[in-house]
Design a protein around this motif. Structure first.
Motif, PDB file in Angstrom:
ATOM      1  N   ARG A 119       0.805  -1.216   0.000  1.00 54.73           N
ATOM      2  CA  ARG A 119       0.000   0.000   0.000  1.00 54.73           C
ATOM      3  C   ARG A 119       0.844   1.274   0.000  1.00 54.73           C
ATOM      4  NH1 ARG A 119      -3.072  -2.855   3.981  1.00 54.73           N
ATOM      5  NH2 ARG A 119      -2.062  -1.606   5.592  1.00 54.73           N
ATOM      6  N   LYS A 120       2.145   1.183   0.086  1.00 58.82           N
ATOM      7  CA  LYS A 120       2.964   2.386   0.172  1.00 58.82           C
ATOM      8  C   LYS A 120       3.030   3.087  -1.175  1.00 58.82           C
ATOM      9  CE  LYS A 120       5.909   1.249   4.098  1.00 58.82           C
ATOM     10  NZ  LYS A 120       7.291   1.095   4.598  1.00 58.82           N
ATOM     11  N   GLY A 121       2.558   4.333  -1.181  1.00 61.60           N
ATOM     12  CA  GLY A 121       2.577   5.121  -2.406  1.00 61.60           C
ATOM     13  C   GLY A 121       1.909   6.458  -2.162  1.00 61.60           C
ATOM     14  N   ALA A 122       2.036   7.355  -3.133  1.00 59.46           N
ATOM     15  CA  ALA A 122       1.433   8.688  -3.018  1.00 59.46           C
ATOM     16  C   ALA A 122       1.212   9.246  -4.413  1.00 59.46           C
ATOM     17  CB  ALA A 122       2.309   9.615  -2.194  1.00 59.46           C
ATOM     18  N   HIS A 123       0.144  10.055  -4.529  1.00 59.15           N
ATOM     19  CA  HIS A 123      -0.149  10.753  -5.777  1.00 59.15           C
ATOM     20  C   HIS A 123      -0.652  12.149  -5.405  1.00 59.15           C
ATOM     21  CE1 HIS A 123      -1.255  11.264  -9.992  1.00 59.15           C
ATOM     22  NE2 HIS A 123      -2.371  11.852  -9.553  1.00 59.15           N
ATOM     23  N   LEU A 124       0.080  13.179  -5.806  1.00 57.11           N
ATOM     24  CA  LEU A 124      -0.249  14.564  -5.484  1.00 57.11           C
ATOM     25  C   LEU A 124      -0.674  15.290  -6.758  1.00 57.11           C
ATOM     26  CD1 LEU A 124       2.849  15.359  -3.215  1.00 57.11           C
ATOM     27  CD2 LEU A 124       0.658  14.328  -2.553  1.00 57.11           C
TER      28      LEU A 124
ATOM     29  N   PRO B  22      -2.591  16.987  -1.316  1.00 58.89           N
ATOM     30  CA  PRO B  22      -2.385  15.578  -0.953  1.00 58.89           C
ATOM     31  C   PRO B  22      -3.666  14.795  -0.638  1.00 58.89           C
ATOM     32  CG  PRO B  22      -2.007  16.939   0.956  1.00 58.89           C
ATOM     33  CD  PRO B  22      -2.433  17.874  -0.145  1.00 58.89           C
ATOM     34  N   ILE B  23      -4.821  15.465  -0.600  1.00 55.93           N
ATOM     35  CA  ILE B  23      -6.017  14.772  -0.093  1.00 55.93           C
ATOM     36  C   ILE B  23      -7.162  14.759  -1.110  1.00 55.93           C
ATOM     37  CG2 ILE B  23      -7.777  14.753   1.714  1.00 55.93           C
ATOM     38  CD1 ILE B  23      -5.758  16.020   3.589  1.00 55.93           C
ATOM     39  N   SER B  24      -7.600  15.904  -1.552  1.00 55.00           N
ATOM     40  CA  SER B  24      -8.829  16.010  -2.348  1.00 55.00           C
ATOM     41  C   SER B  24      -8.618  15.522  -3.780  1.00 55.00           C
ATOM     42  CB  SER B  24      -9.321  17.460  -2.357  1.00 55.00           C
ATOM     43  OG  SER B  24      -8.369  18.302  -2.989  1.00 55.00           O
ATOM     44  N   GLY B  25      -9.741  15.216  -4.432  1.00 54.44           N
ATOM     45  CA  GLY B  25      -9.686  14.753  -5.820  1.00 54.44           C
ATOM     46  C   GLY B  25      -9.028  13.390  -5.949  1.00 54.44           C
ATOM     47  N   HIS B  26      -8.135  13.267  -6.918  1.00 54.97           N
ATOM     48  CA  HIS B  26      -7.410  12.005  -7.140  1.00 54.97           C
ATOM     49  C   HIS B  26      -6.196  11.852  -6.226  1.00 54.97           C
ATOM     50  CE1 HIS B  26      -9.897  11.254 -10.570  1.00 54.97           C
ATOM     51  NE2 HIS B  26      -9.505  12.348 -11.197  1.00 54.97           N
ATOM     52  N   ALA B  27      -5.908  12.828  -5.408  1.00 55.01           N
ATOM     53  CA  ALA B  27      -4.714  12.778  -4.565  1.00 55.01           C
ATOM     54  C   ALA B  27      -4.902  11.837  -3.374  1.00 55.01           C
ATOM     55  CB  ALA B  27      -4.365  14.176  -4.069  1.00 55.01           C
ATOM     56  N   TYR B  28      -3.811  11.172  -2.975  1.00 55.64           N
ATOM     57  CA  TYR B  28      -3.817  10.313  -1.786  1.00 55.64           C
ATOM     58  C   TYR B  28      -2.371  10.070  -1.350  1.00 55.64           C
ATOM     59  CZ  TYR B  28      -2.027   6.225  -4.225  1.00 55.64           C
ATOM     60  OH  TYR B  28      -1.215   5.359  -4.909  1.00 55.64           O
ATOM     61  N   THR B  29      -2.199   9.673  -0.088  1.00 56.35           N
ATOM     62  CA  THR B  29      -0.910   9.242   0.448  1.00 56.35           C
ATOM     63  C   THR B  29      -1.142   7.991   1.288  1.00 56.35           C
ATOM     64  OG1 THR B  29      -1.169  10.684   2.366  1.00 56.35           O
ATOM     65  CG2 THR B  29       0.097  11.550   0.493  1.00 56.35           C
ATOM     66  N   SER B  30      -0.289   6.973   1.122  1.00 54.89           N
ATOM     67  CA  SER B  30      -0.425   5.725   1.863  1.00 54.89           C
ATOM     68  C   SER B  30       0.976   5.204   2.186  1.00 54.89           C
ATOM     69  CB  SER B  30      -1.200   4.694   1.033  1.00 54.89           C
ATOM     70  OG  SER B  30      -1.289   3.460   1.704  1.00 54.89           O
ATOM     71  N   GLY B  31       1.329   5.242   3.466  1.00 61.57           N
ATOM     72  CA  GLY B  31       2.651   4.811   3.878  1.00 61.57           C
ATOM     73  C   GLY B  31       3.736   5.818   3.543  1.00 61.57           C
ATOM     74  N   ILE B  32       3.370   6.942   2.964  1.00 63.65           N
ATOM     75  CA  ILE B  32       4.305   8.013   2.609  1.00 63.65           C
ATOM     76  C   ILE B  32       3.759   9.312   3.203  1.00 63.65           C
ATOM     77  CG2 ILE B  32       5.420   9.254   0.724  1.00 63.65           C
ATOM     78  CD1 ILE B  32       6.276   6.376   0.837  1.00 63.65           C
ATOM     79  N   GLN B  33       4.626  10.131   3.762  1.00 59.76           N
ATOM     80  CA  GLN B  33       4.203  11.408   4.372  1.00 59.76           C
ATOM     81  C   GLN B  33       4.418  12.561   3.392  1.00 59.76           C
ATOM     82  OE1 GLN B  33       6.261  12.027   8.070  1.00 59.76           O
ATOM     83  NE2 GLN B  33       5.334  10.245   9.082  1.00 59.76           N
ATOM     84  N   TYR B  34       3.449  13.486   3.395  1.00 62.29           N
ATOM     85  CA  TYR B  34       3.615  14.727   2.643  1.00 62.29           C
ATOM     86  C   TYR B  34       3.932  15.840   3.651  1.00 62.29           C
ATOM     87  CZ  TYR B  34       2.515  18.876  -0.100  1.00 62.29           C
ATOM     88  OH  TYR B  34       2.589  20.100  -0.726  1.00 62.29           O
ATOM     89  N   ARG B  35       5.159  16.371   3.583  1.00 61.11           N
ATOM     90  CA  ARG B  35       5.611  17.370   4.557  1.00 61.11           C
ATOM     91  C   ARG B  35       6.568  18.356   3.878  1.00 61.11           C
ATOM     92  NH1 ARG B  35       7.575  14.163   8.334  1.00 61.11           N
ATOM     93  NH2 ARG B  35       9.781  14.381   7.775  1.00 61.11           N
TER      94      ARG B  35
ATOM     95  N   GLU C 101      -4.226  22.151 -13.268  1.00 59.93           N
ATOM     96  CA  GLU C 101      -5.337  21.184 -13.262  1.00 59.93           C
ATOM     97  C   GLU C 101      -4.795  19.817 -12.840  1.00 59.93           C
ATOM     98  OE1 GLU C 101      -7.756  21.087 -16.740  1.00 59.93           O
ATOM     99  OE2 GLU C 101      -7.482  23.237 -17.124  1.00 59.93           O
ATOM    100  N   GLU C 102      -5.617  19.067 -12.045  1.00 60.43           N
ATOM    101  CA  GLU C 102      -5.125  17.820 -11.457  1.00 60.43           C
ATOM    102  C   GLU C 102      -4.839  16.741 -12.492  1.00 60.43           C
ATOM    103  OE1 GLU C 102      -7.908  16.100  -8.801  1.00 60.43           O
ATOM    104  OE2 GLU C 102      -9.523  15.946 -10.270  1.00 60.43           O
TER     105      GLU C 102
END
Length: 294
Positions: free
Chosen positions: A157-162, A177-190, A283-284
């Motif tokens: 599950r480790k991955g991210a899409h911003l 990092p959150i809304s729309g198609h964005a997500y983070t899993s096992g990876i931090q956005y900082r 645009e995303e």
């Protein structure tokens, strides 16, 4: 002596002057009486008439014995209705439909029984597996297997899409990092970057869409780089530069994509830089940044 009377029913006839005894007597032929034979009551009311049947009474008088009456001829049987022929096409078609229905019913019955047997066998197999695992696997080994499976699921599950965030004014680029198609899993956005929590192989990608209303032939650059608190400075991972990408005073657009496989260490942080923020379409679906662990 009495004169010769002859046999009953006989009258002597002899020529004159001749004794009757010298001649035989001729038997008088009795007169024949013809009587009609009455039809049976069941046949008298028919619309068509049969020809009358007669028989001849051979008795000459009431005192003489009569010959037995001849048998009455039987009436002909009724004419069968030939409009309906046995074994007609309609009957054969009905029989064919019945046979087809029975065959289809037998086929569906066989399929249902087969599915029931397969389901029953799968259920028994699952029970055997559960019993075998409960009997032969030690508790310590079972716990170790569970932990390994859990860690594998976490690694998968480790991955991210911003996605692009237009509310920014300086570099490096800021992301959603959150809304729309964005997500983070096992990876931090900082701090506008993705922080690696586990050392391993990662596929890193970034896409930027540049566009403008007039061509000024300035240099376009798109860079992905990493930082680590244990090492000073930054290290460029991927870079794209473009010149002479437009001509004339007209609207233009250029897409820049970067993607490659890297071995990243724990606490590495990845960031994206561009030559000019005002030329980026945020645009995303056109500007995004991400990674996933292999």
């Amino acid at each position: 002596m009495q004169p010769y009377q002859g046999r009953a029913g006989c009258t002597p006839r002899a020529p004159a002057g001749t004794s009757p005894a010298a001649f035989g007597c001729r038997r008088e032929e009795p007169s024949r009486h013809v009587r009609p034979v009455p039809l049976p009551a069941t046949r008298q009311n028919l619309n068509y008439a049969y020809p009358p049947i007669f028989w001849v009474d051979g008795c000459a008088d009431a005192g003489a014995p009569c010959a037995p009456a001849p048998p009455v001829a039987p009436f002909p049987p009724p004419v069968p209705d030939r409009r309906k022929k046995p074994g007609s096409r309609t009957e054969r078609r009905s029989v064919g439909f019945l046979v087809m229905f029975l065959l289809i019913l037998v086929a569906f019955t066989g399929v249902g029984l087969s599915m029931y047997q397969i389901f029953h066998l799968e259920k028994e197999l699952d029970e055997l597996r559960e019993s075998a695992s409960a009997e032969h696997i030690p508790p310590a080994l079972e716990k170790l297997i569970g932990q390994k499976q859990q860690s594998l699921r976490k690694e998968a599950r480790k991955g991210a899409h911003l996605t692009g965030n237009p509310a920014q004014q300086d570099l490096p680029l800021e992301w959603e990092p959150i809304s729309g198609h964005a997500y983070t899993s096992g990876i931090q956005y900082r701090d506008r970057g993705l922080v690696i929590n586990d050392t391993g192989l990662y596929f890193v990608y970034s896409n930027i869409l540049f566009r403008g209303s007039a061509c000024d032939s300035q240099l376009l650059s798109h860079v992905v780089y990493k930082r680590n608190p244990a090492s000073p400075g930054s290290l460029v991972l991927m870079e794209d530069k473009a010149i002479n990408y437009c001509t004339g005073q007209r609207m233009w657009a250029r897409n820049s994509y970067l993607g490659a496989l890297f071995k990243l260490r724990k606490r590495d942080s990845l960031h994206v830089n561009v030559s000019k923020i005002a030329l980026v379409n945020f645009e995303e679906s056109k500007t995004f940044f991400g990674l996933f662990k292999l």
